[in-house]
Design a protein around this motif. Structure first.
Motif, PDB file in Angstrom:
ATOM      1  N   ASN A 105       0.820  -1.181  -0.109  1.00 16.28           N
ATOM      2  CA  ASN A 105       0.042  -0.075  -0.085  1.00 16.28           C
ATOM      3  C   ASN A 105       0.756   1.371   0.076  1.00 16.28           C
ATOM      4  O   ASN A 105       0.216   2.374   0.210  1.00 16.28           O
ATOM      5  CB  ASN A 105      -0.805   0.050   1.350  1.00 16.28           C
ATOM      6  N   SER A 106       2.178   1.162  -0.069  1.00 13.43           N
ATOM      7  CA  SER A 106       3.088   2.377  -0.130  1.00 13.43           C
ATOM      8  C   SER A 106       3.330   3.157  -1.317  1.00 13.43           C
ATOM      9  O   SER A 106       3.302   2.516  -2.544  1.00 13.43           O
ATOM     10  CB  SER A 106       4.407   2.029   0.454  1.00 13.43           C
ATOM     11  N   ASP A 107       3.642   4.136  -1.341  1.00 12.50           N
ATOM     12  CA  ASP A 107       3.614   4.954  -2.474  1.00 12.50           C
ATOM     13  C   ASP A 107       5.357   4.850  -2.928  1.00 12.50           C
ATOM     14  O   ASP A 107       6.008   6.008  -3.035  1.00 12.50           O
ATOM     15  CB  ASP A 107       3.472   6.578  -2.204  1.00 12.50           C
ATOM     16  N   VAL A 108       5.756   3.606  -3.490  1.00  8.27           N
ATOM     17  CA  VAL A 108       7.034   3.370  -3.872  1.00  8.27           C
ATOM     18  C   VAL A 108       6.692   2.658  -5.412  1.00  8.27           C
ATOM     19  O   VAL A 108       5.702   2.130  -5.570  1.00  8.27           O
ATOM     20  CB  VAL A 108       7.795   2.580  -3.001  1.00  8.27           C
ATOM     21  N   GLN A 109       7.709   2.830  -6.042  1.00  8.72           N
ATOM     22  CA  GLN A 109       7.695   1.932  -7.597  1.00  8.72           C
ATOM     23  C   GLN A 109       7.980   0.409  -7.144  1.00  8.72           C
ATOM     24  O   GLN A 109       7.255  -0.345  -8.061  1.00  8.72           O
ATOM     25  CB  GLN A 109       8.873   2.610  -8.165  1.00  8.72           C
ATOM     26  N   GLY A 110       8.490   0.099  -6.247  1.00  4.63           N
ATOM     27  CA  GLY A 110       9.008  -1.544  -6.170  1.00  4.63           C
ATOM     28  C   GLY A 110       9.127  -1.803  -4.624  1.00  4.63           C
ATOM     29  O   GLY A 110       9.106  -1.022  -3.679  1.00  4.63           O
ATOM     30  N   ILE A 111       8.900  -3.189  -4.343  1.00  3.43           N
ATOM     31  CA  ILE A 111       9.024  -3.974  -3.145  1.00  3.43           C
ATOM     32  C   ILE A 111      10.142  -5.141  -3.299  1.00  3.43           C
ATOM     33  O   ILE A 111       9.840  -5.943  -4.342  1.00  3.43           O
ATOM     34  CB  ILE A 111       8.116  -4.314  -2.539  1.00  3.43           C
ATOM     35  N   GLN A 112      11.231  -4.950  -2.516  1.00  4.73           N
ATOM     36  CA  GLN A 112      12.025  -6.101  -2.627  1.00  4.73           C
ATOM     37  C   GLN A 112      11.399  -7.361  -1.758  1.00  4.73           C
ATOM     38  O   GLN A 112      11.458  -7.259  -0.484  1.00  4.73           O
ATOM     39  CB  GLN A 112      13.318  -5.686  -1.993  1.00  4.73           C
ATOM     40  N   VAL A 113      10.714  -8.302  -2.368  1.00  4.41           N
ATOM     41  CA  VAL A 113       9.935  -9.207  -1.643  1.00  4.41           C
ATOM     42  C   VAL A 113      11.306 -10.243  -1.393  1.00  4.41           C
ATOM     43  O   VAL A 113      11.372 -11.019  -2.104  1.00  4.41           O
ATOM     44  CB  VAL A 113       8.813  -9.705  -2.449  1.00  4.41           C
ATOM     45  N   ASP A 114      11.480 -10.365  -0.242  1.00  2.00           N
ATOM     46  CA  ASP A 114      12.750 -10.913   0.390  1.00  2.00           C
ATOM     47  C   ASP A 114      12.775 -12.283   0.940  1.00  2.00           C
ATOM     48  O   ASP A 114      12.168 -12.545   1.794  1.00  2.00           O
ATOM     49  CB  ASP A 114      13.379  -9.862   1.371  1.00  2.00           C
ATOM     50  N   PHE A 115      13.258 -13.138  -0.006  1.00  2.00           N
ATOM     51  CA  PHE A 115      13.613 -14.646   0.675  1.00  2.00           C
ATOM     52  C   PHE A 115      15.064 -14.780   1.197  1.00  2.00           C
ATOM     53  O   PHE A 115      15.477 -15.802   1.348  1.00  2.00           O
ATOM     54  CB  PHE A 115      13.076 -15.748  -0.241  1.00  2.00           C
ATOM     55  N   ASP A 116      15.834 -13.761   1.247  1.00  4.79           N
ATOM     56  CA  ASP A 116      17.164 -14.013   1.221  1.00  4.79           C
ATOM     57  C   ASP A 116      17.542 -13.179   2.574  1.00  4.79           C
ATOM     58  O   ASP A 116      17.534 -13.356   3.958  1.00  4.79           O
ATOM     59  CB  ASP A 116      17.847 -13.221   0.007  1.00  4.79           C
ATOM     60  N   ASP A 117      18.282 -11.769   2.505  1.00  5.49           N
ATOM     61  CA  ASP A 117      18.838 -11.137   3.661  1.00  5.49           C
ATOM     62  C   ASP A 117      18.164 -10.840   4.639  1.00  5.49           C
ATOM     63  O   ASP A 117      18.471 -11.100   5.912  1.00  5.49           O
ATOM     64  CB  ASP A 117      19.601  -9.710   3.180  1.00  5.49           C
ATOM     65  N   GLY A 118      16.912 -10.297   4.391  1.00  3.66           N
ATOM     66  CA  GLY A 118      16.009  -9.894   5.610  1.00  3.66           C
ATOM     67  C   GLY A 118      14.743 -11.027   6.096  1.00  3.66           C
ATOM     68  O   GLY A 118      14.001 -10.748   6.614  1.00  3.66           O
ATOM     69  N   HIS A 119      15.144 -12.276   5.516  1.00  3.33           N
ATOM     70  CA  HIS A 119      14.203 -13.307   5.746  1.00  3.33           C
ATOM     71  C   HIS A 119      14.847 -14.537   6.541  1.00  3.33           C
ATOM     72  O   HIS A 119      15.948 -14.933   5.916  1.00  3.33           O
ATOM     73  CB  HIS A 119      13.587 -13.810   4.504  1.00  3.33           C
ATOM     74  N   CYS A 120      14.364 -15.267   7.259  1.00  4.28           N
ATOM     75  CA  CYS A 120      14.867 -16.447   8.037  1.00  4.28           C
ATOM     76  C   CYS A 120      13.916 -17.491   7.469  1.00  4.28           C
ATOM     77  O   CYS A 120      12.694 -17.562   7.575  1.00  4.28           O
ATOM     78  CB  CYS A 120      14.540 -16.362   9.569  1.00  4.28           C
ATOM     79  N   PRO A 121      14.597 -18.515   6.679  1.00  6.16           N
ATOM     80  CA  PRO A 121      13.806 -19.651   6.052  1.00  6.16           C
ATOM     81  C   PRO A 121      13.555 -20.850   6.818  1.00  6.16           C
ATOM     82  O   PRO A 121      13.925 -21.973   6.545  1.00  6.16           O
ATOM     83  CB  PRO A 121      14.957 -19.956   5.089  1.00  6.16           C
ATOM     84  N   THR A 122      12.765 -20.564   7.939  1.00 11.40           N
ATOM     85  CA  THR A 122      12.299 -21.640   8.592  1.00 11.40           C
ATOM     86  C   THR A 122      11.041 -22.100   7.749  1.00 11.40           C
ATOM     87  O   THR A 122      10.482 -21.698   6.709  1.00 11.40           O
ATOM     88  CB  THR A 122      11.531 -21.313  10.111  1.00 11.40           C
ATOM     89  N   TRP A 123      10.604 -23.420   8.047  1.00  5.66           N
ATOM     90  CA  TRP A 123       9.622 -24.040   7.360  1.00  5.66           C
ATOM     91  C   TRP A 123       8.118 -23.182   7.264  1.00  5.66           C
ATOM     92  O   TRP A 123       7.825 -22.943   6.117  1.00  5.66           O
ATOM     93  CB  TRP A 123       9.498 -25.308   7.760  1.00  5.66           C
TER      94      TRP A 123
END
Length: 541
Positions: A105-123
């Motif tokens: 809902n933000s007024d930006v052009q893109g979103i870094q939908v992150d499965f990497d640096d900012g995400h912890c891959p628990t199941w």
């Protein structure tokens, strides 16, 4: 038939999510994807090992290549939604539905939908993240816009090549993390994003040279054929987070050519990679990063100017890094303290704009209106690709480590960041907030790399010349942090145990003779993390 075993049972209330996400068709697609590229990825790992050995006895240099010598080629044309990328929100893990919805809902052009640096891959996080992306693309995520065409464009960032998925076996081997993320995102959303003129678009993390970009391009070509998408539909921005890649920018752009969305600068992973490759040589001793390492330093300004010049010469956008600063809780940026933070961010981003970048990222969405106003004031159009730069960046420019010392405050900060990162990873969270900034694996990497390097070379503290950085001083600093954190961070016995584990794991990394190149590899493979979050089904198979 697909030979795939899911080794984890679905968490409570996510049974249907797991069944739908890992449907028969999705598993067959993942299996085909792995069979097609598994041997090439194994070779990638071998190439990395060989390169690390080779770099111990030679210096990096620019090499001539047909791609570099031919000045006529350009990347493929950019879709309309990618021509203006002034501002992305970074480190948005879709496992956090509230944060993801706010970003949509933000007024930006893109979103870094992150499965990497900012995400912890628990199941659990993996299931939630993919489920929320699928809902968003279908216009069914509660609180988000009903059409993906009215949202900021989704810049999907799969895990990097160093990450293995321990929860899925394909043909008797653990699956490859980035292939799992990419495969599931494409299988469930690729065609929907294409039909909405909104993707699929990707960030590619931690690539080590053009051969790895070429591998991703081959994966894109194969996937588009499999899913009946026109060639060139997938677009990807490569994060230049590795010193090796800086010497192959032209070749990386060419390798992805029709699928290229330009290049991105990531300062802390980049600095950490220099230590990872050359940190056992004292001439590469990096001083206190908070005091002496910034984009005005020769090695980093050269890096950014080279990225911008190379991208623009090839018709590609160049994006800067992420502003990690956070406003105080409840602030809208108008109080005195927050104004100072806003002004500092705007000052840094204005310098990047003047250098020619076409966009960058922030984490805190409250900074968005201020940054948008900055872009308006500069009078910049959708991008700055028309600005051409004739630079003559040398290997010496890129490898010129800034002068400066080590401070006790810098040591305390690095220790605190790293222990907290490990603590939060063990809790299943890929980023956290500390001292007015969002911290993720990038800042954890540079923090632990510096500590390891400082212990190895024992520099004198510039704020206390009678002391040197030693293992004993680092342990004392860690213990002092623990005494503070036990009072302020932990509310339960389980949290105290987790913090204690984080401290001992951190000291193990700080003192390692041969530390892992990526902290996420170490944590993802660690039995402590895996037993905390994953409930194996092996006994029931």
């Amino acid at each position: 038939m697909a030979n795939v075993l899911i080794l984890q049972s679905p968490p409570p209330k996510l049974e249907d999510v797991q069944k739908k996400l890992l449907s028969k068709g999705a598993l067959e697609f993942l299996c085909k994807l792995h069979r097609q590229f598994s041997s090439e990825i194994d070779q990638l790992y071998q190439n990395r090992l060989a390169r690390n050995v080779d770099l111990q006895t030679r210096k990096l240099s620019f090499k001539t290549s047909p791609e570099r010598d031919d000045k006529s080629w350009k990347i493929g044309p950019l879709p309309i939604r990618l021509q203006n990328r002034h501002l992305d929100l970074g480190d948005v893990s879709p496992a956090n539905a509230a944060h993801f919805v706010a970003a949509l809902n933000s007024d930006v052009q893109g979103i870094q939908v992150d499965f990497d640096d900012g995400h912890c891959p628990t199941w659990r996080n993996q299931l939630l993240a993919h489920h929320n992306v699928n809902l968003a693309v279908s216009g069914k995520l509660s609180g988000a816009p009903l059409s993906i065409m009215t949202c900021p464009v989704l810049m999907l960032r799969p895990r990097a090549w160093n990450m293995i998925d321990h929860d899925i076996l394909i043909d008797g081997k653990e699956a490859i993390g980035p292939l799992v993320d990419f495969g599931l995102l494409m299988y469930h959303n690729g065609k929907k994003l294409y039909e909405a003129n909104s993707g699929p678009y990707f960030y590619l993390s931690k690539l080590e040279g053009a051969s790895e970009a070429k591998l991703w391009n081959d994966i894109f070509v194969w996937t588009q054929d499999e899913l009946d998408l026109p060639q060139g539909t997938i677009k990807a921005c490569v994060l230049i987070e590795n010193i090796v890649s800086t010497f192959e920018l032209e070749e990386i752009l060419y390798a992805l050519k029709d699928h290229s969305l330009g290049l991105n600068c990531g300062i802390w992973d980049y600095c950490a990679s220099i230590i990872a490759k050359f940190g056992n040589r004292e001439e590469f001793l990096l001083p206190d990063r908070n005091k002496y390492v910034n984009m005005e330093r020769r090695f980093l300004s050269s890096y950014m100017r080279l990225v911008v010049a190379t991208c623009h010469a090839r018709g590609a956008p160049a994006t800067g890094g992420m502003a990690a600063a956070m406003l105080k809780p409840g602030s809208d940026g108008t109080d005195a303290g927050s104004k100072a933070i806003v002004n500092k961010v705007l000052e840094a981003k204005l310098k990047e704009i003047e250098l020619g970048v076409d966009g960058f990222m922030v984490y805190d969405s409250r900074l968005v209106p201020y940054v948008n106003e900055l872009w308006k004031k500069t009078g910049t159009s959708a991008n700055q690709i028309q600005r051409q730069f004739n630079v003559n960046i040398t290997a010496e420019d890129l490898l010129s480590i800034p002068s400066g010392g080590v401070t006790l405050q810098g040591l305390k900060h690095n220790v605190a960041v790293f222990i907290q990162f490990v603590y939060h990873w063990l809790a299943g969270t890929g980023h956290f907030f500390y001292s007015g900034n969002v911290e993720d694996s990038a800042t954890a990497e540079i923090s632990r790399a510096q500590i390891w390097q400082w212990i190895r070379f024992a520099p004198v503290l510039e704020d206390d010349p009678a002391k040197q950085v030693t293992a004993r001083l680092v342990e004392k600093t860690a213990s002092n942090f623990m005494a503070h954190a036990h009072k302020n961070l932990c509310r339960s016995n389980a949290e105290r145990k987790r913090l204690t584990a984080a401290k001992y794991m951190s000291m193990e990394i700080f003192l390692a003779r041969n530390p892992p190149e990526f902290i996420t590899t170490y944590l993802n493979d660690n039995h402590k993390f895996r037993t905390l979050h994953n409930k194996a089904l092996l006994s029931n198979l």
